[in-house]
Motif scaffolding. Sequence first.
Motif, mmCIF file in Angstrom:
data_model
loop_
_atom_site.group_PDB
_atom_site.id
_atom_site.type_symbol
_atom_site.label_atom_id
_atom_site.label_comp_id
_atom_site.label_asym_id
_atom_site.label_seq_id
_atom_site.Cartn_x
_atom_site.Cartn_y
_atom_site.Cartn_z
ATOM 1 N N MET A 12 -5.872 9.890 5.304
ATOM 2 C CA MET A 12 -4.537 9.674 4.494
ATOM 3 C C MET A 12 -3.636 10.909 4.732
ATOM 4 S SD MET A 12 -4.593 6.737 2.812
ATOM 5 C CE MET A 12 -4.951 6.437 4.679
ATOM 6 N N ILE A 13 -4.165 12.129 5.222
ATOM 7 C CA ILE A 13 -3.389 13.349 5.285
ATOM 8 C C ILE A 13 -1.686 12.870 5.776
ATOM 9 C CG2 ILE A 13 -2.933 15.770 6.125
ATOM 10 C CD1 ILE A 13 -6.041 15.905 5.300
ATOM 11 N N PRO A 14 -1.752 12.363 7.085
ATOM 12 C CA PRO A 14 -0.540 12.149 7.600
ATOM 13 C C PRO A 14 0.213 11.116 6.945
ATOM 14 C CG PRO A 14 -2.420 11.246 8.888
ATOM 15 C CD PRO A 14 -2.840 12.374 8.033
ATOM 16 N N VAL A 15 -0.760 9.913 6.616
ATOM 17 C CA VAL A 15 0.134 8.806 5.874
ATOM 18 C C VAL A 15 0.587 9.272 4.755
ATOM 19 C CG1 VAL A 15 -0.545 6.426 4.761
ATOM 20 C CG2 VAL A 15 -1.926 7.407 6.745
ATOM 21 N N VAL A 16 -0.065 10.127 3.640
ATOM 22 C CA VAL A 16 0.434 10.487 2.358
ATOM 23 C C VAL A 16 1.896 11.257 2.856
ATOM 24 C CG1 VAL A 16 0.537 12.139 0.785
ATOM 25 C CG2 VAL A 16 -1.409 10.595 1.107
ATOM 26 N N LEU A 21 13.826 -0.829 -7.023
ATOM 27 C CA LEU A 21 13.645 -1.253 -5.430
ATOM 28 C C LEU A 21 12.776 -0.639 -4.535
ATOM 29 C CD1 LEU A 21 14.674 -3.404 -3.258
ATOM 30 C CD2 LEU A 21 16.605 -1.825 -3.211
ATOM 31 N N ALA A 22 12.968 0.865 -4.589
ATOM 32 C CA ALA A 22 12.174 1.737 -4.150
ATOM 33 C C ALA A 22 10.595 1.799 -4.112
ATOM 34 C CB ALA A 22 12.774 3.170 -4.084
ATOM 35 N N LEU A 23 10.356 1.795 -5.377
ATOM 36 C CA LEU A 23 9.068 1.779 -6.128
ATOM 37 C C LEU A 23 8.157 0.478 -5.538
ATOM 38 C CD1 LEU A 23 9.365 3.142 -9.623
ATOM 39 C CD2 LEU A 23 8.134 4.236 -7.662
ATOM 40 N N LEU A 24 9.006 -0.667 -5.608
ATOM 41 C CA LEU A 24 8.402 -1.953 -5.140
ATOM 42 C C LEU A 24 8.211 -1.782 -3.463
ATOM 43 C CD1 LEU A 24 10.316 -4.931 -6.911
ATOM 44 C CD2 LEU A 24 7.674 -4.682 -6.728
ATOM 45 N N ALA A 25 9.191 -1.468 -2.881
ATOM 46 C CA ALA A 25 8.994 -1.513 -1.260
ATOM 47 C C ALA A 25 7.903 -0.556 -0.918
ATOM 48 C CB ALA A 25 10.426 -0.570 -0.893
ATOM 49 N N THR A 50 -2.088 5.129 10.237
ATOM 50 C CA THR A 50 -3.477 4.855 9.429
ATOM 51 C C THR A 50 -4.391 4.119 10.701
ATOM 52 O OG1 THR A 50 -2.124 3.937 7.427
ATOM 53 C CG2 THR A 50 -4.649 3.501 7.778
ATOM 54 N N ARG A 51 -4.016 3.299 11.367
ATOM 55 C CA ARG A 51 -5.070 2.932 12.658
ATOM 56 C C ARG A 51 -5.337 4.275 13.428
ATOM 57 N NH1 ARG A 51 -4.228 1.686 17.978
ATOM 58 N NH2 ARG A 51 -5.771 0.297 18.743
ATOM 59 N N THR A 52 -4.311 5.070 14.083
ATOM 60 C CA THR A 52 -4.514 6.043 14.739
ATOM 61 C C THR A 52 -5.407 7.067 14.014
ATOM 62 O OG1 THR A 52 -2.601 5.749 15.725
ATOM 63 C CG2 THR A 52 -3.474 7.822 15.994
ATOM 64 N N VAL A 93 0.270 -0.081 0.266
ATOM 65 C CA VAL A 93 -0.951 -1.218 -0.006
ATOM 66 C C VAL A 93 -1.429 -1.874 1.143
ATOM 67 C CG1 VAL A 93 -1.979 -2.927 -1.295
ATOM 68 C CG2 VAL A 93 -0.723 -0.936 -2.764
ATOM 69 N N LEU A 94 -0.305 -2.617 1.776
ATOM 70 C CA LEU A 94 -0.517 -3.285 2.739
ATOM 71 C C LEU A 94 -0.865 -2.622 4.129
ATOM 72 C CD1 LEU A 94 2.002 -6.382 2.281
ATOM 73 C CD2 LEU A 94 -0.525 -6.418 1.645
ATOM 74 N N GLY A 95 -0.020 -1.496 4.138
ATOM 75 C CA GLY A 95 -0.032 -0.926 5.331
ATOM 76 C C GLY A 95 -1.314 -0.075 5.755
ATOM 77 N N ILE A 96 -1.837 0.478 4.621
ATOM 78 C CA ILE A 96 -3.013 1.184 4.547
ATOM 79 C C ILE A 96 -4.277 0.424 4.796
ATOM 80 C CG2 ILE A 96 -4.738 2.692 3.292
ATOM 81 C CD1 ILE A 96 -2.254 3.995 1.881
ATOM 82 N N LEU A 97 -4.418 -0.951 4.087
ATOM 83 C CA LEU A 97 -5.494 -1.959 4.289
ATOM 84 C C LEU A 97 -5.468 -2.277 5.450
ATOM 85 C CD1 LEU A 97 -5.504 -3.804 0.740
ATOM 86 C CD2 LEU A 97 -7.015 -2.001 1.442
#
Length: 309
Positions: free
Chosen positions: A230-234, A101-105, A194-196, A111-115
């Motif tokens: 990607m540094i803060p996103v990762v 469940l966590a891997l799917l989430a 990601t946007r910021t 994927v969607l959030g970064i794109l």
Amino acid sequence: MVWYIIRRLLQVIPVFFGATLLIYFMVFALPGDPIIALGGDRGLNPAVADALRAEYNLDKPFIVQYLIFVGGIFVGDFGTSFSGQPVSDILARTFPVTLRLALLAVTIEAVLGILIGLFSGLRKGKLFDSSALVVSLLFISVPIFVTAFVAQYIFGVKLGIARTTVGAGAPWEDLILPAVVLASVSFAYIVRLTRTSVIENLNEDFVRTATAKGLSRPRVIRVHILRNSMIPVVTYIGTDFGLLMVGATVTEGIFNVPGVGNTLYQAIIRSEGPTVVSFVTVMVIIYLVANLLVDVLYGFLDPRIRYAK
């Protein structure tokens, strides 16, 4: 890099012992006798109660109980529940479900959030950017249990394209809708983060230099903008994976997912002290490992971090 990893490992050790000691204290050292509670209104025979206390080491001083518990953790022995079932067997049955469940989430939100965050940052002030901000704010504002019930009604009851509850064995296809619900809030934060980051990096000197040198727009975005963004996103995604593993209780309960969170909730209701302590300890380990991996990834993404004294 090796010394950087060793330093992070050494920092994890006191956190592990401090967290597990606090957890064990809150379950077994606070007022109240969990053995007496097992008897309910009828009570237990004193001889039976004494035998149970000896079996679960509750007749020993608190610090001895804790050391026995921690010693068992290091050899893979998570103790026995009050029902007589080894806690390791319960974990072996429920942990893979929550992990899936966590891997799917995490996959969905990353994927969607970064794109969407990348396109939103590159189109600042445009219709796509404004729409992404409104949708992300909506997901952040709505409690997750409301999102879960709405998703059940729309996709399960009205459209009939997803199951409203997870079936036996928790197959991957049954976990998609709970995973989408579980990922919704984190997805919104990743979009905004990601946007910021993209907007900030668009104005950096190294991006202008790369463009002036004649590099193509896709290469500038991929190598110079996206990687540095990607540094803060990762960091967020790594810590969020740990949070999803330990915090899926509400989602698992609503969708009847036979995972760690749902089982932990039932154990708390039944006052299953050994199960609660062992499950929460596993969650602490998962969260610490996730943070450690984030620190290591940080070192790969930004060499200044691993070489800093």
